[in-house]
Design an enzyme around this catalytic site. Structure first.
Site, short mmCIF file in Angstrom:
data_model
loop_
_atom_site.label_atom_id
_atom_site.label_comp_id
_atom_site.label_asym_id
_atom_site.label_seq_id
_atom_site.Cartn_x
_atom_site.Cartn_y
_atom_site.Cartn_z
N SER A 128 0.88 -1.02 0.06
CA SER A 128 0.03 0.11 -0.07
C SER A 128 0.98 1.23 -0.03
CB SER A 128 -1.12 -0.06 1.28
OG SER A 128 -0.14 0.01 2.32
N GLY A 137 -3.57 7.11 -5.62
CA GLY A 137 -4.54 8.35 -5.85
C GLY A 137 -3.63 9.32 -6.55
N GLU A 192 -10.47 -8.64 0.98
CA GLU A 192 -11.48 -7.88 0.65
C GLU A 192 -11.82 -7.02 -0.55
OE1 GLU A 192 -9.46 -4.43 3.71
OE2 GLU A 192 -11.45 -5.54 4.22
N PRO A 210 8.60 -8.74 -7.32
CA PRO A 210 7.38 -8.50 -6.75
C PRO A 210 6.44 -7.72 -8.00
CG PRO A 210 9.33 -7.44 -5.68
CD PRO A 210 9.94 -7.87 -6.75
N THR A 211 6.90 -7.11 -8.74
CA THR A 211 5.87 -6.74 -9.91
C THR A 211 5.35 -7.89 -10.72
OG1 THR A 211 7.01 -4.60 -10.03
CG2 THR A 211 5.81 -5.45 -12.05
N GLY A 269 -11.08 19.46 14.94
CA GLY A 269 -10.69 18.12 15.74
C GLY A 269 -12.15 17.96 16.79
N CYS A 311 -12.75 25.39 12.24
CA CYS A 311 -13.68 24.72 12.72
C CYS A 311 -13.62 24.69 14.39
CB CYS A 311 -13.91 23.29 12.18
SG CYS A 311 -15.44 22.65 12.53
N GLY A 321 -10.96 24.94 15.75
CA GLY A 321 -9.88 26.28 16.03
C GLY A 321 -10.67 27.55 16.29
N GLN A 336 -13.70 27.81 17.45
CA GLN A 336 -14.43 27.50 18.68
C GLN A 336 -13.38 27.61 19.84
OE1 GLN A 336 -16.37 23.43 18.26
NE2 GLN A 336 -17.79 24.05 16.58
N HIS A 338 -14.93 24.53 6.59
CA HIS A 338 -13.38 24.11 6.33
C HIS A 338 -13.00 24.59 5.12
CE1 HIS A 338 -13.03 20.77 9.50
NE2 HIS A 338 -14.44 20.94 9.35
N GLU A 384 -10.09 24.65 3.64
CA GLU A 384 -8.99 23.61 3.12
C GLU A 384 -9.60 22.91 2.19
OE1 GLU A 384 -10.25 23.29 6.16
OE2 GLU A 384 -10.36 21.56 6.88
N1 GLN Z 1 -15.96 19.17 17.28
C1 GLN Z 1 -16.44 20.48 16.94
C2 GLN Z 1 -17.83 20.32 16.30
O1 GLN Z 1 -18.25 19.22 16.20
C3 GLN Z 1 -15.58 20.76 15.78
C4 GLN Z 1 -15.71 19.74 14.48
C5 GLN Z 1 -14.28 20.24 13.54
O2 GLN Z 1 -13.27 20.66 13.89
N2 GLN Z 1 -14.72 19.75 12.23
O3 GLN Z 1 -18.56 21.28 16.14
#
Ligand code: GLN
Length: 551
Positions: A13, A18, A150, A191-192, A355, A382, A384, A386, A508, A510
């Site tokens: 892998s 991609g 799989e 291997p190939t 996060g 996001c 960040g 908050q 987001h 990005e």
């Molecule tokens: N955990 C936060 C929420 O659900 C932020 C989510 C995120 O950073 N994508 O609102």
């Protein structure tokens, strides 16, 4: 009629299927064809939305709100197109469809089996985008490695499609590894050979071999691989390690991958690939004028794939600013009030990452405080954003117990609270606020100067939001909501006008940065970082810290 290209992988892998798929797509697109790429993943999760980033890296969200594999991010960034739910299918989704149909009685008493029912559903999904008549070429990347238990139904589906379609409407590209053995001082083709044998034993014979290698293969080795793997010599493509993924389309062009594909698919009379912009971008990436250092504050930093789209957006924005963006990963769990200045003092900008959950959030809040007080360019995405709101509430508004109910259910001051319609939801998969939503931007704000328009659409993935009960208090004290969802009043962008660059977004950005259209916040953030680096006058506090640490 669309033509189909399947991309399989062998030996190991992480060979970059991609990127090869996206590079081939780029070359065909640059010749004027309409191309899309889809990925079929063999795992049983219905989509990657429920996966921890440590498993398969970031979860990429499409315009239509699908939670997908990060390879779809590469497809979008290379091709400058939108993908959709139809572009990412897992074993889980296939089985879910078949089992639902069985429960509805659709199979009329038949025994439901992997062949033909599962393979038929795989084939139906493989051909779905082709039936839309929007595309000339559908590239399908098969996740996993040939030989995995799989992925067998997917390989069988490829075999059947190849049998069903006219010869020049379908081809298979197999990506393998030709390792270099230091002790023998030799590149090894075994291997190939074995991986092609394995694929052939499943009824699929590759038309083209793309061989990942550290060193040039040379004509003799290409001949050997061609002979033993039963492919034409011009169909053995060397894929040398590249310094950046954005160089791979150019390497594939040199190897004539596009021409071989066109010959096999019987496509002629195409223009020469139009890659001027791509080459300009690549040139800027490889020859940057300056460098800025950005701190990426997150809790999954051990695995770079967890922040793939953010890192790629920095590359796009760096090229726009003629500058290399050096990203320094700072683990949020290990930031505290004592070490924050030491950890962040050499940065030109700070990005607090998205996060979920409690781990590492206090470190993120401390980092935001440092950026706010030291006029260090700050960009929160996001979670960040908050965390920036919580920091401002605690340290500027004096609401010491301000928190998010995600981290503290009991808090009396939930400046970040769960969205009302999320409170009724118990099921986890695909139930967040997902995909593209509109946002109205206020004029005379940093956000407006970045986007240069009042109406934007960006992609989302969250359950919590800024609690509008506190908005007046925030705005009176100098942190404003400069972007708002016009239908629900949900705060999408927050900023501090008295700071040179302090911006948090609930969405987001990005996910929409591409080589051709770098995302504007990233571009302006890097510019602000360059300005910060130059203008020593706005970083007296940092200089003081630097002096202290050298004394
Ligand atoms: N955990 C936060 C929420 O659900 C932020 C989510 C995120 O950073 N994508 O609102």
């Amino acid at each position: 009629m669309a033509k189909y290209i399947f991309v399989t992988g062998g030996v190991t892998s992480s060979l970059g299927k991609g990127i090869i798929a996206a590079s081939l797509a780029k070359l065909l697109q640059a010749r004027g064809l309409k191309v899309t790429i889809q990925k079929f993943d063999p795992y049983i999760n219905v989509d990657p939305g429920t996966l921890n980033p440590y498993e398969h890296g970031e979860c990429f969200v499409t315009e239509d709100g699908a939670e997908t594999d990060l390879d779809l991010g590469h497809y979008e960034r290379f091709l400058n197109i939108n993908t959709s739910q139809a572009n990412n299918v897992t074993t889980g989704r296939i089985y879910q469809t078949v089992i639902n149909r069985e429960r509805a009685g659709d199979y009329l008493g038949k025994t439901v089996q992997v062949v033909p029912h599962i393979t038929d559903e795989i084939k139906r999904r493989m051909r779905l985008l082709g039936e839309k008549k929007e595309f000339d070429i559908i590239i399908t990347e098969i996740g996993g490695t040939v030989g995995d238990i799989e992925s067998l139904p997917f390989i069988e589906a490829v075999r059947q499609i190849q049998w069903e379609l006219p010869d020049d409407d379908c081809l298979v590209v197999h990506l393998t590894l030709v390792p270099y053995l230091k002790a023998a001082k030799e590149l090894k083709t075994k291997p190939t050979q074995q991986s092609v044998k394995l694929l052939s034993a499943n009824g699929v014979h590759p038309d083209i071999l793309v061989c990942r290698t550290e060193l040039p293969l040379g004509d003799d080795l290409k001949k050997k691989i061609a002979l033993f793997c039963n492919v034409k010599e011009d169909s053995v493509i060397e894929s040398l390690d590249a310094s950046t993924i954005y160089e791979v389309p150019i390497l594939m062009l040199k190897e004539k991958l596009d021409l071989i594909v066109m010959k096999k698919l019987n496509i002629s009379n195409l223009q020469e690939p139009e890659l001027t912009k791509w080459r300009e971008f690549l040139n800027k990436v490889k020859n940057p004028g300056t460098k800025v250092t950005i701190g990426l504050i997150g809790k999954y930093i051990e695995l770079q794939d967890a922040y793939k789209s953010i890192l790629e957006s920095f590359i796009h924005a760096g090229a726009m600013n003629d500058c290399k963006v050096q990203v320094v990963n700072v683990h949020s769990e290990f930031i505290n009030n004592e070490n924050v200045a030491e950890k962040l003092k050499d940065l030109d900008g700070l990005l607090v990452a998205p996060g979920f959950g409690f781990r590492g959030v206090e470190g993120k809040i401390i980092a935001v405080k440092y950026a706010r007080e030291n006029y260090l360019p700050f960009f929160g995405i996001c979670l960040g954003m908050q965390m920036a709101a919580i920091e401002f509430a605690r340290n500027v508004l004096g609401i010491k117990d301000a928190d998010s109910t995600e981290m503290n259910h009991q808090t009396l001051n939930p400046v970040i609270d769960m969205m009302e319609d999320q409170k009724k939801i118990n099921i986890k998969g695909g139930t967040m606020r997902l995909g593209s939503y509109p946002c109205t931007i206020k004029e005379n704000t940093l956000a407006y100067s970045i986007y240069d328009t009042t109406e934007i659409n960006e992609r989302h993935r969250h359950r919590w939001e800024f609690n509008n009960k506190y908005l007046q208090q925030f705005e009176d004290a100098g942190m404003i909501a400069s972007g708002i969802n016009p239908q629900t009043s949900l705060v999408e962008i927050m900023e501090i006008p008295s700071h040179p660059f302090f911006l948090g977004v609930q969405y987001h950005p990005e996910l929409k940065s591409t080589v051709e259209n770098p995302q504007p916040i990233f571009v302006h953030f890097i510019k602000a970082a360059k300005d910060f680096q130059k203008a020593d006058k706005i970083k007296p506090a940092i200089n003081a810290v630097k002096e202290m640490s050298t004394n």
